[in-house]
Motif scaffolding. Sequence first.
Motif, PDB file in Angstrom:
ATOM      1  N   MET A   1     -27.702 -42.965  -0.262  1.00  0.00           N
ATOM      2  CA  MET A   1     -27.901 -42.716  -1.453  1.00  0.00           C
ATOM      3  C   MET A   1     -29.421 -42.423  -1.896  1.00  0.00           C
ATOM      4  SD  MET A   1     -25.834 -41.497  -3.692  1.00  0.00           S
ATOM      5  CE  MET A   1     -24.134 -42.365  -3.908  1.00  0.00           C
ATOM      6  N   ASP A   2     -30.321 -42.056  -0.943  1.00  0.00           N
ATOM      7  CA  ASP A   2     -31.655 -41.781  -1.055  1.00  0.00           C
ATOM      8  C   ASP A   2     -31.861 -40.640  -1.793  1.00  0.00           C
ATOM      9  OD1 ASP A   2     -32.361 -44.314  -0.038  1.00  0.00           O
ATOM     10  OD2 ASP A   2     -32.643 -43.358   1.784  1.00  0.00           O
ATOM     11  N   GLU A   3     -31.104 -39.531  -1.721  1.00  0.00           N
ATOM     12  CA  GLU A   3     -31.558 -38.371  -2.194  1.00  0.00           C
ATOM     13  C   GLU A   3     -30.687 -38.144  -3.529  1.00  0.00           C
ATOM     14  OE1 GLU A   3     -29.673 -36.083   0.807  1.00  0.00           O
ATOM     15  OE2 GLU A   3     -31.446 -36.142   2.267  1.00  0.00           O
ATOM     16  N   LYS A   4     -31.696 -37.930  -4.367  1.00  0.00           N
ATOM     17  CA  LYS A   4     -31.184 -37.823  -5.962  1.00  0.00           C
ATOM     18  C   LYS A   4     -30.910 -36.466  -6.493  1.00  0.00           C
ATOM     19  CE  LYS A   4     -32.799 -42.349  -6.462  1.00  0.00           C
ATOM     20  NZ  LYS A   4     -31.782 -43.126  -5.827  1.00  0.00           N
ATOM     21  N   TRP A   5     -31.680 -35.490  -5.868  1.00  0.00           N
ATOM     22  CA  TRP A   5     -31.534 -34.137  -6.568  1.00  0.00           C
ATOM     23  C   TRP A   5     -31.440 -33.038  -5.628  1.00  0.00           C
ATOM     24  CZ3 TRP A   5     -31.536 -33.730 -11.767  1.00  0.00           C
ATOM     25  CH2 TRP A   5     -32.179 -34.844 -12.529  1.00  0.00           C
ATOM     26  N   ASN A   6     -30.510 -31.985  -5.833  1.00  0.00           N
ATOM     27  CA  ASN A   6     -30.381 -30.986  -5.056  1.00  0.00           C
ATOM     28  C   ASN A   6     -30.927 -29.944  -5.896  1.00  0.00           C
ATOM     29  OD1 ASN A   6     -28.890 -31.914  -2.928  1.00  0.00           O
ATOM     30  ND2 ASN A   6     -26.970 -32.049  -3.981  1.00  0.00           N
ATOM     31  N   VAL A   7     -31.820 -28.908  -5.415  1.00  0.00           N
ATOM     32  CA  VAL A   7     -32.626 -27.928  -6.062  1.00  0.00           C
ATOM     33  C   VAL A   7     -32.347 -26.667  -5.409  1.00  0.00           C
ATOM     34  CG1 VAL A   7     -34.838 -27.141  -6.955  1.00  0.00           C
ATOM     35  CG2 VAL A   7     -34.204 -29.658  -6.737  1.00  0.00           C
ATOM     36  N   PHE A   8     -31.955 -25.714  -6.213  1.00  0.00           N
ATOM     37  CA  PHE A   8     -31.717 -24.321  -5.625  1.00  0.00           C
ATOM     38  C   PHE A   8     -32.297 -23.108  -6.698  1.00  0.00           C
ATOM     39  CE2 PHE A   8     -27.701 -25.493  -7.562  1.00  0.00           C
ATOM     40  CZ  PHE A   8     -27.330 -24.501  -7.850  1.00  0.00           C
ATOM     41  N   ALA A   9     -32.392 -22.050  -6.143  1.00  0.00           N
ATOM     42  CA  ALA A   9     -32.871 -20.909  -7.140  1.00  0.00           C
ATOM     43  C   ALA A   9     -31.736 -19.851  -6.741  1.00  0.00           C
ATOM     44  CB  ALA A   9     -34.202 -20.474  -6.896  1.00  0.00           C
ATOM     45  N   GLU A  10     -31.648 -19.021  -8.011  1.00  0.00           N
ATOM     46  CA  GLU A  10     -30.818 -17.865  -8.044  1.00  0.00           C
ATOM     47  C   GLU A  10     -31.441 -17.143  -9.101  1.00  0.00           C
ATOM     48  OE1 GLU A  10     -26.529 -18.864  -8.718  1.00  0.00           O
ATOM     49  OE2 GLU A  10     -26.500 -19.785  -6.745  1.00  0.00           O
ATOM     50  N   ALA A  11     -31.753 -15.865  -8.585  1.00  0.00           N
ATOM     51  CA  ALA A  11     -32.342 -14.650  -9.675  1.00  0.00           C
ATOM     52  C   ALA A  11     -33.456 -15.186 -10.701  1.00  0.00           C
ATOM     53  CB  ALA A  11     -31.060 -14.076 -10.401  1.00  0.00           C
ATOM     54  N   GLY A  12     -34.397 -15.988 -10.508  1.00  0.00           N
ATOM     55  CA  GLY A  12     -35.324 -16.417 -10.959  1.00  0.00           C
ATOM     56  C   GLY A  12     -35.121 -17.476 -12.059  1.00  0.00           C
ATOM     57  N   VAL A  13     -33.976 -18.300 -11.600  1.00  0.00           N
ATOM     58  CA  VAL A  13     -33.649 -19.404 -12.171  1.00  0.00           C
ATOM     59  C   VAL A  13     -33.615 -20.594 -11.412  1.00  0.00           C
ATOM     60  CG1 VAL A  13     -31.992 -20.791 -13.660  1.00  0.00           C
ATOM     61  CG2 VAL A  13     -32.610 -18.352 -13.995  1.00  0.00           C
ATOM     62  N   VAL A  14     -34.492 -21.805 -11.671  1.00  0.00           N
ATOM     63  CA  VAL A  14     -34.212 -22.965 -10.658  1.00  0.00           C
ATOM     64  C   VAL A  14     -33.223 -23.837 -11.364  1.00  0.00           C
ATOM     65  CG1 VAL A  14     -35.443 -24.955  -9.700  1.00  0.00           C
ATOM     66  CG2 VAL A  14     -36.437 -22.797  -9.594  1.00  0.00           C
ATOM     67  N   PHE A  15     -32.169 -24.311 -10.480  1.00  0.00           N
ATOM     68  CA  PHE A  15     -31.082 -25.407 -10.950  1.00  0.00           C
ATOM     69  C   PHE A  15     -31.420 -26.578 -10.425  1.00  0.00           C
ATOM     70  CE2 PHE A  15     -29.505 -21.141 -11.137  1.00  0.00           C
ATOM     71  CZ  PHE A  15     -28.853 -21.008 -12.239  1.00  0.00           C
ATOM     72  N   MET A  16     -31.352 -27.494 -11.105  1.00  0.00           N
ATOM     73  CA  MET A  16     -31.796 -28.980 -10.436  1.00  0.00           C
ATOM     74  C   MET A  16     -30.255 -30.112 -10.932  1.00  0.00           C
ATOM     75  SD  MET A  16     -35.579 -29.130 -11.760  1.00  0.00           S
ATOM     76  CE  MET A  16     -35.477 -27.563 -12.855  1.00  0.00           C
ATOM     77  N   HIS A  17     -29.600 -30.420  -9.692  1.00  0.00           N
ATOM     78  CA  HIS A  17     -28.277 -31.108  -9.931  1.00  0.00           C
ATOM     79  C   HIS A  17     -28.408 -32.412  -9.223  1.00  0.00           C
ATOM     80  CE1 HIS A  17     -25.401 -27.420 -10.461  1.00  0.00           C
ATOM     81  NE2 HIS A  17     -26.710 -27.027 -10.594  1.00  0.00           N
ATOM     82  N   ARG A  18     -27.866 -33.297 -10.060  1.00  0.00           N
ATOM     83  CA  ARG A  18     -27.756 -34.767  -9.342  1.00  0.00           C
ATOM     84  C   ARG A  18     -27.189 -34.754  -8.139  1.00  0.00           C
ATOM     85  NH1 ARG A  18     -31.673 -37.922 -11.261  1.00  0.00           N
ATOM     86  NH2 ARG A  18     -30.754 -39.442 -10.364  1.00  0.00           N
ATOM     87  N   SER A  19     -27.397 -35.298  -7.021  1.00  0.00           N
ATOM     88  CA  SER A  19     -26.812 -35.052  -5.700  1.00  0.00           C
ATOM     89  C   SER A  19     -25.556 -35.735  -5.604  1.00  0.00           C
ATOM     90  CB  SER A  19     -27.652 -35.527  -4.408  1.00  0.00           C
ATOM     91  OG  SER A  19     -27.936 -36.822  -4.426  1.00  0.00           O
ATOM     92  N   TRP A  20     -25.473 -37.114  -6.235  1.00  0.00           N
ATOM     93  CA  TRP A  20     -24.122 -37.544  -5.975  1.00  0.00           C
ATOM     94  C   TRP A  20     -23.052 -37.328  -7.049  1.00  0.00           C
ATOM     95  CZ3 TRP A  20     -28.704 -40.108  -8.055  1.00  0.00           C
ATOM     96  CH2 TRP A  20     -28.463 -40.626  -9.156  1.00  0.00           C
ATOM     97  N   THR A  21     -23.302 -36.582  -8.155  1.00  0.00           N
ATOM     98  CA  THR A  21     -22.349 -36.100  -8.924  1.00  0.00           C
ATOM     99  C   THR A  21     -22.202 -34.681  -8.724  1.00  0.00           C
ATOM    100  OG1 THR A  21     -23.712 -35.565 -10.848  1.00  0.00           O
ATOM    101  CG2 THR A  21     -22.704 -37.839 -10.747  1.00  0.00           C
ATOM    102  N   GLY A  22     -23.323 -33.828  -8.470  1.00  0.00           N
ATOM    103  CA  GLY A  22     -23.089 -32.497  -8.556  1.00  0.00           C
ATOM    104  C   GLY A  22     -23.436 -31.787  -9.746  1.00  0.00           C
ATOM    105  N   HIS A  23     -23.421 -32.574 -10.806  1.00  0.00           N
ATOM    106  CA  HIS A  23     -23.548 -32.071 -12.467  1.00  0.00           C
ATOM    107  C   HIS A  23     -25.197 -31.489 -12.412  1.00  0.00           C
ATOM    108  CE1 HIS A  23     -20.849 -34.994 -13.883  1.00  0.00           C
ATOM    109  NE2 HIS A  23     -20.295 -34.155 -13.532  1.00  0.00           N
ATOM    110  N   GLY A  24     -25.179 -30.376 -12.822  1.00  0.00           N
ATOM    111  CA  GLY A  24     -26.163 -29.796 -13.180  1.00  0.00           C
ATOM    112  C   GLY A  24     -26.984 -30.560 -14.531  1.00  0.00           C
TER     113      GLY A  24
END
Length: 113
Positions: A1-24
């Motif tokens: 559970m070391d990874e805390k964030w999933n970060v991705f970009a779509e159309a000029g917007v960067v989204f940061m989601h919690r990795s263990w819940t998937g919540h933005g």
Amino acid sequence: MDEKWNVFAEAGVVFMHRSWTGHGVYEASFAPVTGGGRRIASAVVEADGERYRRRGDEYDRLMMELIISAIVLGEPATDLRAGLVELTARASGKSDLPSGVVEHSALGLRSGT
């Protein structure tokens, strides 16, 4: 559970989601800057207290910038880390928090592909 964030970009917007819940939690929209590059034009933070417990605008701004700077761009983000330590110390009423208290929040993070 070391990874805390999933970060991705779509159309000029960067989204940061919690990795263990998937919540933005954070979204940052970018706009071009005269002379090149981009800057954050607007940002959104999750407001549902059951999905994310906010700690205030200043904390969220620092954390969002830290995720982008340290995780996505691989920068040392020393000033952002120090600001987050100071803010956390103020909120806790303690002045002697070790820097590792906040660094743990940024270590082990990854940007999603």
